[in-house]
Write a protein that holds these residues in place. Structure first.
Motif, PDB file in Angstrom:
ATOM      1  N   THR A  40      -0.565  14.940   6.382  1.00  9.64           N
ATOM      2  CA  THR A  40       0.987  15.485   6.166  1.00  9.64           C
ATOM      3  C   THR A  40       1.287  13.887   6.880  1.00  9.64           C
ATOM      4  OG1 THR A  40      -0.024  17.179   6.752  1.00  9.64           O
ATOM      5  CG2 THR A  40       2.777  16.380   6.837  1.00  9.64           C
ATOM      6  N   GLU A  41       0.709  13.101   7.547  1.00  9.26           N
ATOM      7  CA  GLU A  41       1.531  12.381   8.530  1.00  9.26           C
ATOM      8  C   GLU A  41       1.400  11.038   6.967  1.00  9.26           C
ATOM      9  OE1 GLU A  41       3.887  10.631   9.792  1.00  9.26           O
ATOM     10  OE2 GLU A  41       3.249  12.942  11.810  1.00  9.26           O
ATOM     11  N   ALA A  42       0.009  10.889   7.400  1.00 11.79           N
ATOM     12  CA  ALA A  42      -0.375   9.548   6.073  1.00 11.79           C
ATOM     13  C   ALA A  42       0.923  10.016   4.291  1.00 11.79           C
ATOM     14  CB  ALA A  42      -1.827   9.779   5.766  1.00 11.79           C
ATOM     15  N   ARG A  43       1.120  10.915   4.162  1.00 17.02           N
ATOM     16  CA  ARG A  43       1.335  11.195   2.832  1.00 17.02           C
ATOM     17  C   ARG A  43       2.862  10.560   3.221  1.00 17.02           C
ATOM     18  NH1 ARG A  43      -0.991  14.693  -1.634  1.00 17.02           N
ATOM     19  NH2 ARG A  43      -0.660  12.501  -1.782  1.00 17.02           N
ATOM     20  N   LYS A  44       3.601  10.938   4.026  1.00 15.96           N
ATOM     21  CA  LYS A  44       4.856  10.810   4.164  1.00 15.96           C
ATOM     22  C   LYS A  44       5.028   8.875   4.231  1.00 15.96           C
ATOM     23  CE  LYS A  44       5.996  13.988   7.751  1.00 15.96           C
ATOM     24  NZ  LYS A  44       6.293  13.565   9.022  1.00 15.96           N
ATOM     25  N   ILE A  45       4.167   8.202   3.869  1.00 13.24           N
ATOM     26  CA  ILE A  45       4.486   7.029   3.804  1.00 13.24           C
ATOM     27  C   ILE A  45       4.073   6.325   2.234  1.00 13.24           C
ATOM     28  CG2 ILE A  45       3.092   4.509   4.989  1.00 13.24           C
ATOM     29  CD1 ILE A  45       2.413   5.984   7.455  1.00 13.24           C
ATOM     30  N   LYS A  46       4.848   5.532   1.923  1.00 14.52           N
ATOM     31  CA  LYS A  46       5.190   4.767   0.780  1.00 14.52           C
ATOM     32  C   LYS A  46       4.930   3.688   0.981  1.00 14.52           C
ATOM     33  CE  LYS A  46       9.124   6.886  -1.205  1.00 14.52           C
ATOM     34  NZ  LYS A  46       9.742   7.786  -0.357  1.00 14.52           N
ATOM     35  N   ILE A  47       3.389   3.594   0.872  1.00 14.82           N
ATOM     36  CA  ILE A  47       2.690   2.819   0.810  1.00 14.82           C
ATOM     37  C   ILE A  47       3.246   1.336   0.140  1.00 14.82           C
ATOM     38  CG2 ILE A  47       0.913   2.590  -1.619  1.00 14.82           C
ATOM     39  CD1 ILE A  47      -0.921   1.278   2.142  1.00 14.82           C
ATOM     40  N   ASN A  48       3.866   1.039  -1.222  1.00 16.33           N
ATOM     41  CA  ASN A  48       4.116  -0.407  -2.014  1.00 16.33           C
ATOM     42  C   ASN A  48       4.756  -0.286  -1.171  1.00 16.33           C
ATOM     43  OD1 ASN A  48       2.671   0.327  -4.023  1.00 16.33           O
ATOM     44  ND2 ASN A  48       4.293   1.694  -4.936  1.00 16.33           N
ATOM     45  N   ARG A  49       5.610   0.022  -0.263  1.00 15.81           N
ATOM     46  CA  ARG A  49       6.782  -0.790   0.811  1.00 15.81           C
ATOM     47  C   ARG A  49       5.628  -1.927   2.024  1.00 15.81           C
ATOM     48  NH1 ARG A  49      11.602   2.929   2.687  1.00 15.81           N
ATOM     49  NH2 ARG A  49      12.183   3.281  -0.127  1.00 15.81           N
ATOM     50  N   ASP A  71      -3.805  -0.357  -4.018  1.00 14.03           N
ATOM     51  CA  ASP A  71      -2.135  -0.188  -4.817  1.00 14.03           C
ATOM     52  C   ASP A  71      -2.158   1.441  -4.049  1.00 14.03           C
ATOM     53  OD1 ASP A  71      -3.629   1.122  -6.061  1.00 14.03           O
ATOM     54  OD2 ASP A  71      -3.879  -0.493  -8.107  1.00 14.03           O
ATOM     55  N   ARG A  72      -1.197   1.920  -5.443  1.00 14.29           N
ATOM     56  CA  ARG A  72      -0.546   3.512  -4.894  1.00 14.29           C
ATOM     57  C   ARG A  72      -1.651   4.111  -4.746  1.00 14.29           C
ATOM     58  NH1 ARG A  72       4.297   4.980  -7.209  1.00 14.29           N
ATOM     59  NH2 ARG A  72       3.582   7.327  -7.908  1.00 14.29           N
ATOM     60  N   ASP A  73      -2.136   3.990  -6.563  1.00 15.92           N
ATOM     61  CA  ASP A  73      -3.503   4.860  -7.245  1.00 15.92           C
ATOM     62  C   ASP A  73      -4.373   4.958  -5.954  1.00 15.92           C
ATOM     63  OD1 ASP A  73      -2.331   5.389  -9.042  1.00 15.92           O
ATOM     64  OD2 ASP A  73      -2.719   4.294 -10.386  1.00 15.92           O
ATOM     65  N   ASP A  74      -4.936   3.857  -5.490  1.00 16.12           N
ATOM     66  CA  ASP A  74      -6.141   3.791  -4.545  1.00 16.12           C
ATOM     67  C   ASP A  74      -5.591   4.560  -2.631  1.00 16.12           C
ATOM     68  OD1 ASP A  74      -7.419   2.744  -5.687  1.00 16.12           O
ATOM     69  OD2 ASP A  74      -6.485   0.555  -4.869  1.00 16.12           O
ATOM     70  N   TYR A  75      -4.448   4.637  -2.525  1.00 15.02           N
ATOM     71  CA  TYR A  75      -3.817   5.360  -1.623  1.00 15.02           C
ATOM     72  C   TYR A  75      -4.395   6.808  -1.716  1.00 15.02           C
ATOM     73  CZ  TYR A  75      -0.902   6.589   2.685  1.00 15.02           C
ATOM     74  OH  TYR A  75      -1.059   6.355   3.766  1.00 15.02           O
ATOM     75  N   GLN A 116       0.943  -5.513   2.883  1.00 12.25           N
ATOM     76  CA  GLN A 116       0.318  -5.747   3.834  1.00 12.25           C
ATOM     77  C   GLN A 116      -1.309  -5.486   3.231  1.00 12.25           C
ATOM     78  OE1 GLN A 116       2.313  -4.878   5.621  1.00 12.25           O
ATOM     79  NE2 GLN A 116       2.473  -5.408   7.530  1.00 12.25           N
ATOM     80  N   PHE A 117      -0.799  -4.092   2.378  1.00  7.65           N
ATOM     81  CA  PHE A 117      -2.298  -3.518   1.463  1.00  7.65           C
ATOM     82  C   PHE A 117      -1.689  -3.746  -0.177  1.00  7.65           C
ATOM     83  CE2 PHE A 117      -1.024  -1.644   5.695  1.00  7.65           C
ATOM     84  CZ  PHE A 117      -1.950  -1.172   5.914  1.00  7.65           C
ATOM     85  N   ALA A 118      -0.742  -3.484  -0.013  1.00  8.38           N
ATOM     86  CA  ALA A 118      -0.312  -3.770  -1.655  1.00  8.38           C
ATOM     87  C   ALA A 118      -1.164  -5.359  -1.749  1.00  8.38           C
ATOM     88  CB  ALA A 118       1.296  -3.726  -2.067  1.00  8.38           C
ATOM     89  N   GLY A 119      -0.301  -6.589  -1.351  1.00  5.60           N
ATOM     90  CA  GLY A 119      -1.348  -7.693  -1.812  1.00  5.60           C
ATOM     91  C   GLY A 119      -2.482  -7.823  -1.362  1.00  5.60           C
ATOM     92  N   GLY A 120      -3.151  -6.857  -1.003  1.00  4.47           N
ATOM     93  CA  GLY A 120      -4.522  -6.740  -0.771  1.00  4.47           C
ATOM     94  C   GLY A 120      -5.546  -5.841  -1.357  1.00  4.47           C
ATOM     95  N   ASP A 121      -4.822  -5.749  -2.269  1.00  2.00           N
ATOM     96  CA  ASP A 121      -6.333  -5.236  -3.290  1.00  2.00           C
ATOM     97  C   ASP A 121      -5.442  -3.350  -3.251  1.00  2.00           C
ATOM     98  OD1 ASP A 121      -6.526  -6.763  -5.006  1.00  2.00           O
ATOM     99  OD2 ASP A 121      -8.647  -7.462  -4.055  1.00  2.00           O
ATOM    100  N   LEU A 123      -5.593   9.915   0.157  1.00  2.00           N
ATOM    101  CA  LEU A 123      -5.086  11.135   0.942  1.00  2.00           C
ATOM    102  C   LEU A 123      -5.621  11.909   0.188  1.00  2.00           C
ATOM    103  CD1 LEU A 123      -1.852   9.920   0.721  1.00  2.00           C
ATOM    104  CD2 LEU A 123      -3.354  10.317   2.562  1.00  2.00           C
ATOM    105  N   ASP A 124      -6.057  12.035  -1.489  1.00  2.00           N
ATOM    106  CA  ASP A 124      -6.804  13.436  -2.218  1.00  2.00           C
ATOM    107  C   ASP A 124      -8.218  13.807  -0.953  1.00  2.00           C
ATOM    108  OD1 ASP A 124      -4.323  13.438  -3.591  1.00  2.00           O
ATOM    109  OD2 ASP A 124      -5.369  12.771  -4.781  1.00  2.00           O
ATOM    110  N   ASN A 125      -9.207  12.411  -1.437  1.00  4.28           N
ATOM    111  CA  ASN A 125     -10.309  12.775  -0.411  1.00  4.28           C
ATOM    112  C   ASN A 125     -10.065  13.503   1.385  1.00  4.28           C
ATOM    113  OD1 ASN A 125     -11.437  11.259  -2.761  1.00  4.28           O
ATOM    114  ND2 ASN A 125     -11.743   9.767  -1.136  1.00  4.28           N
TER     115      ASN A 125
END
Lengths: 530, 553
Positions: free
Chosen positions: B510-519, B529-533, B522-527, B537-539
Motif C-alpha cells: 500500500t505504501e509503495a503503491r502510493k509513490i510515483k516512481i517517475n518522480r 522504470d514504471r513497468d519494473d516497479y 535516482q531510479f528512473a536514471g538507473g534503469d 509491486l505485483d510480485n
C-alpha cells in the motif's frame, strides 16, 4: 530565475561567479596532481583516517582514493578516471590539461571574451591537434623491442626504474605469450596473482597457471610430474536435493534415511574420474589432476586421494577458460563419456604453502596461451602498487598492438602541437583564434610540469624546446636527466597513440562544458513535489 | 558430526552495527579452558586460520561492506595478521625519497575501549565505557577481530557525504557490476567457500532502505547463479531512527518526505529480490512501522533503550539473531539452514517474522513452571516491522536459552500446589515449553529448541536492562546497585510464519503503491522504470496472497 521562484532556498551562483567556482576547482585539483607527472614526479603516500597507508603516484589511483568534496572537482575526477578505464593511462595529464585550459581561458574571459567564442576556438584547436597527432604518429611493426619501449615509458612513471624495467620484461613476455596472430589480445587470459613474501623484484612470469588454493586432503600428493589435467564444473559434493519440513518427521534419522541414496549418485561420478585415471595412468609415469569449479566434499577427496590424484575444488570461473588455454583440453560440464582428448597436459603441478594460503602451480605447459604474472612483495601496499602498475603496463602494450602505432613521448607531441597551433591560429578569422592560442599555450603544461618535476626551470626549458622544434622537423621532447631537448625516438620514449587522442578529446569537451556553465545551483529535490 | 559451515555477509552501516554486536556476543561466549564444552558449534560461523608467523587465529567467516570513511579507527586490513605499518617508517622505493605524505579524510584515534582491548593488562569485559557517548561508527565498540579479507569499502561513495549519497537501489546494483565486486568481492566469497568441507549456505545481513538494498540483491542473484543449491537466510534490517526525520523547518520537512519515499522504494525493490532469490527472509527492526518512517519504538517490558541510538537498537536485534540462529549452530543437532527453510516457507511463504522476549522474565530463585503459570502477556514480541505475531495458525521455531534444567520446576517435596498442574509432569524445559505453546496457540506447529548457555551481555553490550534485573539476568525484587553490570541474561527468540506476515506485506504494498516512481530521478536514471516497479509491486502482492488461506495443517 525560475528555480528561485520554485525553491527560494536553492543556493545559486551565477555567471562570473559560477565560472570562478569552476576554474578554482579545476586549478585546485590540478595543483594536487601536478607534482606526480612523469618519471621524476613525487610519490604520494596516502594515510587514511585509521592509519592505513597506500603508496602511489598513479593519477587514477589518487583520484579514486582522495576524498573529493567539491562537485566540479569530482566531475573532473570522474572524467579523468573514465579516461583510465578506456585506455589505462593518462589520468594525470587529463587533469592537468583541463586545469590549464581553464586557467588560460580565465585570462581571456577577464578581458571580456565570451566563453562561447573561446570554446569555438578550443574545438577548432582540438581538430587541428588531432591532425598533428595523426601526422607525428609512428606506425610500428609489433615486436618485442617496441613493446618494451612503450611499456617502460609507462611503468617508469609509476615505479622505481629498476622495478619498472623488471616488470616491463614480465609484462611484454606475458602479452607475447598469449598473443595469437590476427586476433585481439584478451588480457583476462593473463592471471595476476599476488603472494605476500620476499621482495617486489621477485615478481615473475609463470608460463602456466597459478591458483590461489590447494588440495584439501592430507594424503594428496604435493607435487606431480607429467600430469593429465581434468578441468570440470561438476559437483562432487553430496547435498540433499529435496528437504522436507521437520514438523512432520519424528526423528532426524528418519529424514536422513530418505536421502541416503543420493550419496551413491555422487560416488558414481567420482568413480568415473577414478576409472579414467586408472586406464590412462596406471602402469605409466603419468599422473592425474582434477581442477573443479564446483565443490568436492571430504569423502570424494578421500576416494581421489587414494588414487594419488590431486584434486582442487572451487576454482575461479575464469580459470576454467584459462586452464583450457594453458594446458589444452576442454572444461567438462558432465562426466558422461569422458575421454583422454578432453584432458589437458602439464609437465609439473605442485603446491606452495604460505601461512594459511596455499598456491598451486600448473607449469611446463607445451604452448601456454594463458600465463600468470606472479607478483611478490613484502607487504600489502607494495603488492597493490605493483598490481596497479602491471595492469597499466599490460594496457599500454595492448594499446600499441591495437593502434599499430606509437607517439614520441617526453612532451614531444605537446611541443609540436603548440608550434602547429600557433601557426594555424593566423589562418582563423575573428576572435575564435584566441581560443586556439589559449589551447596551444595550455598544452605546454605537460612539458613544463615534466621540467619542473625534474628540477629544471619551466620557462628555460620551454624556450629551448620551442627553438629546437623550429629548427628540427622531427618531434622534439625533453630529456629529463639533462633538461635538454632530444629526439624521444633515440631514447626509446614512446607514448600510446590512443591515450593521447583520448586526452585531447576529453579535455577539450570537459573544459568547454565547464566554461559554458553560467549558473551553479544546489537545490534539494524539493522541486519534485510540484 | 561434521560442521556445516555458513558464510556471513553484511551490507551497509546499520547491518554492520547489528553484525558487530552479534560477533561481540559470540566472541564473549567463547569458553577457553572450560571443562564443560560449549553446546554451540562455533566452527559454523568462524574459521580457524594461521598467520604468516604461525599463530593460530579464529575469526568470523565474514565479509562486510561499508562506505569509505565509515570505519573510524578500524584499519581496513584489520591488523590481526600484520602489525600496522607506521607511515613514517614505511619504506618506499623511489628516487631521492621524494615522497609526499597526504592525509585522506580526518584522522581517527582509538577510543578508550579500543585502546584497552590492545592492552593485555586490562580486562574490558568488566569495565563500563560510555559507549552511548563515544560510539559514532560500529567499529568503536567492536570486540571481535577480523581476518584481513573481511572488510570491503566502497570507494565511490563516502559515508555521510551529501554530495555522493548512496541512497537508491540502482546505485547499488550498478556498483555490483564494477570490477571491485564482480571480480574481487565474488572471489573473496569463493575463497571462503573453498575452505569449507560441508558448506551449507549464507547469512545475509543487509540494509534495505538505501542503495545497499540493490547491492545485496545483486550479490544474492550472483550467489543463486554460482552456488545454486546453497541456502540463503536474508536478514534485511531497518534502522529504528533516521536523523532526517527530525525536522525543524519546511524545507527539511519536504526533504524528509522525499527521503522516506526513497526508502520505501528501496525496501519494495529489495524485498522483491529477496523473495525471488533467498531461501527465506526475515525483516528486522525495533521500530513498529518500518515503512516510510520507523515509527514508535517497540516497547519491551524489561528493557530501557533509546531507539535513536543505533548502538542500542542494533544490540536487541543482534541478541535475537544470535538466539534464533542457534538451532542450526548446535553441536548436538544436524539441523541446517535448508531445514529451516523447509519448515517455515511452505507454499512460497518466504517472508518470515522474528520475535524476542528479552530478557526472559523469570524471577530469581523461581522456576520455569511458576513463571509460565503466572504469565499473562504474549510469550514473544515481534521485531519485524508492521507485523504483530498472534497465536493462531503459525509455523514457528522458538529458541529459549539460559534456563538450566534445574530451574524447570520445584522439587517434589517443595512443589505443593505445583504438583496439581498438568505441566508438572514435564521432565525437561523442551517438554514444558512445548506443552505451554500447545496450550496457548491454536492450530500451530511449534518447534522448541533449548540451549543452556545464557546470552553473555558483558561490555561492550549496552546496559539497557530495567533496574530490577539482577546480575544474572533474572528479575529480582530489589533494584540492582547502579555499579552492578549484568553478566548474562536468559532469552527467548522465535521465527514465525503466519497470516500476519501477509498483512505486513500488504502494508508495504500500500505504501509503495502510493509513490510515483517517475518522480524519483535516482531510479528512473538507473534503469528502473514504471513497468519494473509495477512488476515488483505485483510480485509483493502475489507473495502476500501466499499467506492468505488458512488451511495450514
Amino acid at each position: 530565475m525560475a528555480i528561485s521562484l520554485l525553491n527560494p532556498k536553492a543556493e545559486v551562483a551565477r555567471a562570473a561567479q559560477a565560472l570562478a567556482v569552476n576554474i578554482t576547482a579545476a586549478k585546485g585539483i590540478s595543483d594536487v596532481m601536478k607534482s606526480n607527472l612523469g618519471p621524476k614526479g613525487t610519490m604520494k603516500m596516502l594515510v587514511s583516517g585509521a592509519g592505513d597507508i597506500k603508496i602511489t603516484k598513479d593519477g587514477n589511483v589518487l583520484l579514486h582514493e582522495m576524498q573529493i568534496q567539491h562537485p566540479t572537482a569530482s566531475l573532473i575526477a570522474r572524467a579523468s578516471t573514465a579516461q583510465d578505464d578506456m585506455t589505462g593511462d593518462g589520468t594525470t595529464s587529463t587533469v592537468l590539461v583541463i586545469g590549464e585550459l581553464l586557467k588560460q581561458a580565465d585570462i581571456y574571459i577577464a578581458e571580456g571574451l565570451h566563453p562561447r567564442i573561446l570554446t569555438e576556438g578550443f574545438d577548432k584547436a582540438r581538430v587541428k591537434a588531432l591532425e598533428v597527432l595523426e601526422k607525428i604518429k609512428i606506425p610500428v611493426e609489433i615486436n618485442k623491442e617496441i613493446l618494451t619501449d612503450v611499456c617502460k615509458t609507462s611503468l617508469r612513471t609509476k615505479l622505481h626504474q629498476n622495478l619498472a624495467d623488471l616488470l616491463t620484461d614480465v609484462c611484454v613476455d606475458a602479452v607475447l605469450a598469449i598473443r595469437q596472430p590476427d586476433k585481439p589480445v584478451d588480457l583476462h587470459m593473463i592471471e595476476l596473482m599476488e603472494m605476500q613474501h620476499k621482495t617486489e623484484t621477485d615478481t615473475q612470469l609463470v608460463k602456466g597457471l597459478v591458483l590461489d588454493h590447494g588440495s584439501r586432503h592430507p594424503d594428496m600428493p604435493k607435487s606431480l610430474k607429467n600430469c593429465y589435467i581434468l578441468t570440470c564444473n561438476v559437483s562432487m559434493e553430496y547435498e540433499k536435493s529435496e528437504v522436507n519440513s521437520g514438523f512432520f518427521y519424528k526423528t532426524a534419522e528418519e529424514r536422513e534415511k530418505l536421502v541416503s541414496a543420493e550419496r551413491e549418485f555422487i560416488e558414481q561420478r567420482v568413480k568415473k574420474v577414478v576409472e579414467l585415471k586408472k586406464s590412462l595412468c596406471n602402469g605409466t609415469d603419468k599422473t592425474f589432476v582434477v581442477i573443479n569449479q564446483k565443490g568436492i566434499d571430504p569423502m570424494s577427496l578421500d576416494m581421489l586421494a587414494k588414487e594419488g590424484i590431486i584434486a582442487l575444488r572451487r576454482a575461479k570461473r575464469r580459470n576454467m577458460e584459462r586452464l583450457a588455454l594453458a594446458c589444452g583440453g576442454i572444461a567438462m560440464n558432465s562426466f558422461d563419456d569422458l575421454q583422454e582428448s578432453h584432458l589437458g597436459r602439464a609437465g609439473h603441478v605442485y603446491e606452495h604453502v604460505l601461512g594459511e594460503n596455499k598456491y598451486t602451480f600448473v607449469e611446463d605447459c607445451k604452448v601456454p596461451q594463458s600465463v600468470t604474472i606472479l607478483m611478490k612483495g613484502p607487504n600489502k601496499h607494495t603488492l597493490l602498487q605493483i598490481k596497479d602498475a602491471v595492469r597499466d603496463g599490460l594496457r599500454a602494450i595492448n594499446n600499441t598492438i591495437e593502434d599499430k602505432a606509437v607517439i614520441p613521448g617526453g612532451g614531444a607531441f605537446e611541443v609540436t602541437a603548440n608550434k602547429e597551433l600557433l601557426a594555424y591560429k593566423d589562418e582563423i578569422k575573428g576572435k575564435a583564434r584566441l581560443g586556439v592560442a589559449a589551447y596551444a599555450e595550455a598544452l605546454l603544461v605537460i612539458p613544463k610540469t615534466l621540467a619542473v618535476n625534474s628540477g629544471f626551470d619551466a620557462q628555460d626549458t620551454i624556450v629551448k624546446l620551442q627553438e629546437e622544434a623550429r629548427l628540427n622537423p622531427e618531434p622534439i621532447g625533453l630529456d629529463l636527466t639533462s633538461g635538454e631537448p632530444i629526439n624521444p625516438k633515440d631514447s626509446g620514449i614512446y607514448d600510446n597513440y590512443v591515450v593521447k587522442k583520448q586526452i585531447m578529446n576529453s579535455c577539450s569537451i570537459i573544459a568547454s562544458n565547464l566554461l559554458l556553465v553560467d549558473e551553479i545551483m544546489r537545490a534539494g529535490m524539493s522541486s519534485l513535489k510540484g | 558430526m561434521s560442521t556445516k559451515e555458513i558464510l556471513t555477509l553484511q551490507f551497509g552501516h546499520y547491518s554492520n552495527f547489528v553484525g558487530t554486536h552479534w560477533w561481540n556476543l559470540q566472541d564473549l561466549s567463547f569458553q577457553y579452558n572450560s571443562s564443560i564444552p560449549s553446546e554451540i558449534n562455533h566452527d559454523v560461523l568462524y574459521r580457524e586460520g594461521r598467520t604468516n608467523k604461525g599463530e593460530v587465529t579464529f575469526t568470523p567467516r565474514l565479509l562486510l561492506v561499508d562506505l569509505k570513511g565509515s570505519l573510524g579507527s578500524l584499519s581496513e586490513e584489520c591488523d590481526l595478521y600484520e602489525p600496522k605499518i607506521d607511515p613514517s617508517k614505511a619504506q618506499i622505493n623511489w628516487h631521492n625519497n621524494q615522497v609526499q605524505v597526504q592525509q585522506v579524510g580526518p584522522s581517527h584515534s582509538k577510543n578508550q575501549f579500543q585502546q584497552d582491548l590492545n592492552d593485555p593488562n586490562k580486562c574490558v569485559l568488566e569495565q563500563s565505557y560510555d559507549f552511548e557517548k563515544t560510539t559514532k561508527v560500529w567499529s568503536d565498540f567492536l570486540y571481535s577481530r577480523f581476518h584481513p579479507r573481511t572488510i570491503e569499502t566502497i570507494k565511490e561513495y563516502q559515508y555521510c557525504n551529501e554530495n555522493t549519497p548512496f541512497d537508491a537501489f540502482p546505485l547499488g546494483s550498478a556498483l555490483w557490476k564494477t570490477s571491485q565486486f564482480i571480480d574481487d568481492f565474488s572471489d573473496k566469497i569463493r575463497s571462503y567457500i573453498e575452505e569449507c568441507d560441508h558448506f551449507q549456505g549464507f547469512h545475509f545481513l543487509t540494509d534495505c532502505t538505501n542503495a545497499f538494498s540493490g547491492l545485496s540483491s545483486s550479490c544474492l542473484e550472483f550467489i543463486r547463479d554460482e552456488y545454486d543449491r546453497k541456502s540463503v537466510l536474508v536478514l534485511p534490517v531497518i534502522p529504528s531512527y533516521f536523523s532526517d526525520n527530525l525536522i525543524s523547518n519546511d524545507n527539511e520537512k519536504s526533504q524528509s518526505l522525499i527521503n522516506d519515499s526513497v526508502r520505501v522504494i528501496n525496501l519494495a525493490l529489495g524485498f522483491n529480490q529477496f523473495n525471488t532469490n533467498s531461501s527465506l527472509f526475515v525483516p528486522l527492526s525495533v521500530g513498529c512501522k518500518g515503512w516510510r518512517q520507523p515509527g514508535p519504538k517497540r516497547v519491551f517490558k524489561n528493557l530501557e533503550y533509546d531507539n535513536k541510538m543505533a548502538y542500542h537498537s542494533s544490540a536487541i536485534l543482534a541478541a535475537a539473531l544470535d538466539t534464533f540462529t542457534l538451532k542450526h549452530r548446535l553441536k548436538s543437532s544436524a539441523f541446517t539452514l535448508s531445514d529451516l527453510g523447509a519448515d517455515l516457507t511452505r507454499s512460497g511463504r518466504k517472508a518470515v517474522a522474528a520475535s524476542i522476549n528479552m530478557p526472559f522474565p523469570m524471577k530469581e530463585n523461581s522456576d520455569l513452571l511458576e513463571c509460565l503459570d503466572n504469565y499473562q502477556e504474549p510469550l514473544y514480541h515481534s521485531i519485524t516491522p508492521n507485523c504483530d505475531i498472534g497465536s493462531r495458525r503459525l509455523m514457528q521455531h522458538i529458541t529459549i536459552r539460559g534456563i538450566k534444567e534445574g530451574q524447570l520446576k520445584k522439587p517434589l517435596d517443595k512443589a505443593q500446589k505445583q504438583r496439581e498442574l498438568p505441566a508438572y509432569r514435564a521432565n525437561s524445559i523442551q517438554e514444558m515449553m512445548a506443552l505451554y505453546l500447545a496450550y496457548t496457540t491454536d492450530a500451530t506447529a511449534n518447534n522448541v529448541t533449548v540451549v543452556q548457555e545464557a546470552l553473555n551481555v558483558k561490555s561492550p553490550f549496552p546496559q539497557i536492562f530495567a533496574k530490577n534485573i539482577g546480575k544474572n539476568g533474572f528479575i529480582s525484587d530489589h533494584n540492582r546497585l547502579s555499579e552492578t553490570r549484568i553478566d548474562s541474561i536468559p532469552l527467548l527468540a522465535g521465527l514465525h510464519s503466519g497470516s500476519e506476515i501477509g498483512e505486513m506485506l500488504e502494508s508495504l504494498h500500500t505504501e509503495a503503491r502510493k509513490i510515483k516512481i517517475n518522480r524519483f530521478h535516482q531510479f528512473a536514471g538507473g534503469d528502473i522504470d514504471r513497468d519494473d516497479y509495477e512488476e515488483c509491486l505485483d510480485n509483493i502482492f502475489t507473495l502476500r496472497e501466499n499467506y492468505e488461506d488458512s488451511y495450514l495443517i
